[in-house]
Design a protein around this motif. Structure first.
Motif, PDB file in Angstrom:
ATOM      1  N   ILE A  84      18.457  38.158  56.927  1.00  0.00           N
ATOM      2  CA  ILE A  84      17.889  37.440  58.106  1.00  0.00           C
ATOM      3  C   ILE A  84      17.202  36.098  57.441  1.00  0.00           C
ATOM      4  N   GLY A  85      17.932  35.508  56.647  1.00  0.00           N
ATOM      5  CA  GLY A  85      17.561  34.209  55.994  1.00  0.00           C
ATOM      6  C   GLY A  85      15.923  33.882  55.376  1.00  0.00           C
ATOM      7  N   GLU A  86      15.386  35.034  54.944  1.00  0.00           N
ATOM      8  CA  GLU A  86      14.049  35.208  54.327  1.00  0.00           C
ATOM      9  C   GLU A  86      13.840  35.574  52.928  1.00  0.00           C
ATOM     10  N   LEU A  87      15.098  35.245  52.221  1.00  0.00           N
ATOM     11  CA  LEU A  87      14.965  35.697  50.802  1.00  0.00           C
ATOM     12  C   LEU A  87      13.935  34.741  49.914  1.00  0.00           C
ATOM     13  N   THR A  88      13.225  35.611  49.128  1.00  0.00           N
ATOM     14  CA  THR A  88      12.304  34.925  48.297  1.00  0.00           C
ATOM     15  C   THR A  88      12.675  35.384  46.835  1.00  0.00           C
TER      16      THR A  88
END
Lengths: 245, 478
Positions: free
Chosen positions: B392-396
């Protein structure tokens, strides 16, 4: 744990950023992603994700089914002041027709915003102050129509005030009777020299309450059965229904 | 673009308060039962370092809770961990997680019923009533029926009962342990417990971590919780922390109590009872039994509630029989899944008891099997977390780091756990074979259902501000 945590007001930057994120979702449109918001606002990514998750948890935002995109949640609608549109000319003509048939003041109010808003006041018999009608729905006939429609009407009564010696307390209101009869009445409760009768205008498709049509006159006359006048009111309310829904 | 109703419609959506959700998770972990039973098991491996084993286990549980929260802050799914895993890993892995969860919840529910039976039996024994195999059998069937009834009558009633019963149980245990702590150590010649070294601490982490299983049960209430994206991750995290503190307290009390006894805590079979008897408190065993009965009862109800929601989800996904996805019109609970699952749960315990297997052995075996199921599910969901965030494009980097730490540890724990117990290898082998068979059948007959596995409570048209979606075209994805 269920109530919102008190805001200490010591995080002005976080509050500003959260509002900016909300604004960006409105501006970019449904489906905007966290990365796009972060880039547009020049916020650090981790901060953006945290704010987005917070706003989603509080239901100001929702994630769309792909879990990537965002859109305003229903709770965000409560941030905007509802706009009332003026009634169409055809509806004004119906109200004007009724004014020609009776000697008392005839007012049309919209309930679309969840409050009483007079959208077509009688120019010859000005109604009570709009702010009072919106704030104290329990004392006006139009307001009682609106309250009778709510599953929990106590939520809409924010403040009690005895305007005259005749003002009924909210706890003593018989709203079930109002809902059953489709007719609300008050006699000298808001102003000692004025009484009011009101009937609902309902959407023909699903029966939702759209507006209220009211007639205001001397309280001792309003207290009478007034069968003819009520029939006139209902007749005109039926004609208004397709024009206002 | 948006559906008009949630794919998990039929459940009572968005009604449970934060406290009810927390109570479900706490009861799932059943800290009161573990407080009495687990420290001595840990001490057998870790001896003088018992407390350290619990500290490490608590940190691990918090890391797992963190991985789960990466999902539960973003989605609410009655299927719990398997539906979350599906958003990160391949359908096969999600199905494996689903099977692991069914094993875990099903056998934990059976173990909790066994716990109720065992302590009712013990209580009757203390009161001088003769015990036999038919008393536990009868209690298991009766309590199973009561649990099924409560689970059927709506999620809010079940949650309230769980909250009340578990609060009483924890209060009872904490008061008893505090009294034991004030009493100080039992007099003795001095223990001289050897320091076990790192290996001992690590070996002690296994049973200590097993004391946490069930703490993620709040995830299965996601669709039914009010403000789920706040309450569910909090409930899981708070449960891990609270259970950790309770275990450290209980372990400390027992280690101190046997500080002057040769062999220390590890040398005891029933440490709490010995501590109480040494002070002449004859009432403690009775009160403890009552507290543990309540704790196991709450655990049985919470795990049953979770079990039927996993079955319900698998069915709504199209990988299980469609009937299990039906909900009761009035109570808004998956009543068909309950009617199918509850007899199996009761039988898992009642049949061996009726055949004459000692109740204690049944309880331990059920718990051991359930634990291996939970460990598999935790491993899969922790691995899935960063993949999901990437998707979902929210990797930290913190998400990657957490998984990099916890996943290898869970692999080692799982292997060590299974390798210690030959019976596990046999039973798990059977479950794996059945699971692979199920997966192969799905690949052959229902590939679309398998590909779309992981149903969750999607945003529906009524959740968004009116009109913008549908009136406008969906944005093009970059």
């Amino acid at each position: 744990m269920t109530g919102p945590a008190p805001l200490s007001g010591r995080q002005p930057k976080a509050v500003r950023s959260a509002l900016a994120v909300l604004e960006e979702v409105v501006a970019a449109g449904p489906g905007v992603t966290a990365k796009e918001i972060s880039a547009a606002l020049k916020l650090p990514q981790a901060t953006t994700y945290r704010l987005l998750n917070l706003l989603v948890a509080e239901e100001y935002l929702v994630r769309l089914p792909d879990l990537k995109g965002f859109e305003l949640g229903r709770r965000a609608a409560r941030l905007a002041v509802p706009v009332v549109t003026a009634p169409p000319t055809a509806a004004r003509a119906v109200v004007e027709h009724l004014r020609g048939l009776v000697r008392w003041g005839v007012h049309l109010a919209s309930f679309r915003t969840g409050q009483v808003v007079i959208v077509d006041p009688d120019p010859d018999h000005p109604p009570s102050d709009g702010a009072l009608l919106a704030r104290y729905p329990q004392v006006s006939a139009l307001g009682r129509l609106l309250l009778a429609e709510q599953p929990d009407w106590h939520a809409l009564v924010r403040e009690e005030r005895a305007f005259t010696a005749h003002t009924t307390r909210a706890a003593d209101l018989d709203l079930a009777a109002v809902a059953a009869a489709g007719l609300a009445r008050q006699c000298g409760e808001l102003r000692a020299d004025r009484g009011c009768l009101a009937v609902p205008v309902r959407a023909p498709s699903d029966g939702t309450l759209a507006a209220g049509l009211a007639i205001a006159g001397p309280p001792h006359r309003i207290a009478e059965p007034n069968d003819e006048i009520v029939a006139l009111l209902r007749d005109h309310a039926d004609r208004l229904a397709p024009l206002l829904a | 673009m948006l559906r008009d109703r949630s794919p998990v419609h039929g459940l009572e959506r968005r009604r449970l308060g934060a406290v009810d959700v927390l109570a479900a998770s706490v009861s799932g972990a059943a800290p009161s039962a573990a407080m009495a039973a687990v420290p001595v098991i840990v001490a057998a491996s870790a001896a003088g370092a018992t407390l350290w084993s619990f500290v490490v286990a608590t940190v691990l549980a918090l890391l797992i809770a963190g991985c789960i929260a990466r999902f539960t802050r973003r989605m609410a799914a009655p299927g719990g961990l398997y539906a979350l895993t599906a958003k990160g890993l391949a359908p096969g892995a999600a199905l494996a997680c689903g099977i692991a969860l069914l094993t875990g919840y099903g056998l934990l529910a059976a173990a909790a019923l066994a716990g109720v039976s065992a302590y009712v039996d013990a209580l009757l024994g203390r009161l001088g009533l003769t015990d036999g195999r038919w008393v536990p059998f009868g209690v298991a069937v009766l309590v199973g029926g009561v649990v099924a009834l409560l689970a059927l009558r709506g999620v809010r009633l079940a949650a309230r009962v769980v909250l009340l019963v578990e609060s009483v149980a924890i209060t009872v245990l904490v008061v008893v342990f505090a009294l034991l702590l004030v009493g100080g150590p039992i007099p003795g010649p001095g223990s001289g417990v050897a320091s076990p070294g790192l290996g001992g601490v690590a070996a002690g982490v296994l049973p200590a971590l097993a004391a946490f299983i069930g703490f993620e049960i709040a995830t299965t209430l996601g669709a039914e919780a009010r403000r789920p994206f706040r309450t569910v991750p909090r409930a899981v995290g708070i449960t891990a922390a609270v259970a950790g503190v309770l275990y450290l307290f209980a372990a400390h009390v027992q280690v101190v109590g046997f500080a002057d006894t040769p062999g220390g805590l590890a040398g005891e079979a029933e440490p709490v009872l010995v501590l109480a008897t040494a002070r002449g408190w004859a009432w403690v065993p009775v009160v403890l039994d009552l507290g543990l009965i309540m704790s196991f009862l709450a655990c049985a109800l919470a795990t049953t509630t979770a079990l039927v929601r996993v079955l319900f989800s698998l069915s709504r996904d199209g990988v299980g029989p469609a009937a299990l996805g039906r909900t009761h019109r009035r109570f808004r609970t998956p009543h068909v899944a309950l009617a199918v699952a509850m007899p199996v749960v009761v039988a898992a315990l009642a049949v061996p008891v009726a055949l004459g297997v000692p109740l204690g052995a049944v309880l331990v075996t059920l718990l051991t099997l359930a634990t291996s199921g939970f460990l598999v599910a935790y491993l899969l969901v922790c691995v899935a977390a960063p993949v999901f965030l990437h998707r979902i494009g929210e990797l930290t980097w913190t998400a990657v780091a957490a998984t990099a730490v916890i996943a290898p540890i869970l692999v080692v724990v799982l292997v060590a756990f299974v390798a210690q117990r030959p019976i596990l290898v046999a039973v798990l082998g059977v479950i794996v074979v059945l699971g692979v068979g199920w997966w192969a059948w799905l690949r052959w007959r229902r590939p679309a259902a398998l590909g779309g596995i992981g149903v969750y409570d999607e945003t529906v048209a009524a959740d968004v501000v009116g009109g913008r979606i549908g009136a406008t075209e969906p944005r093009a994805r970059p």
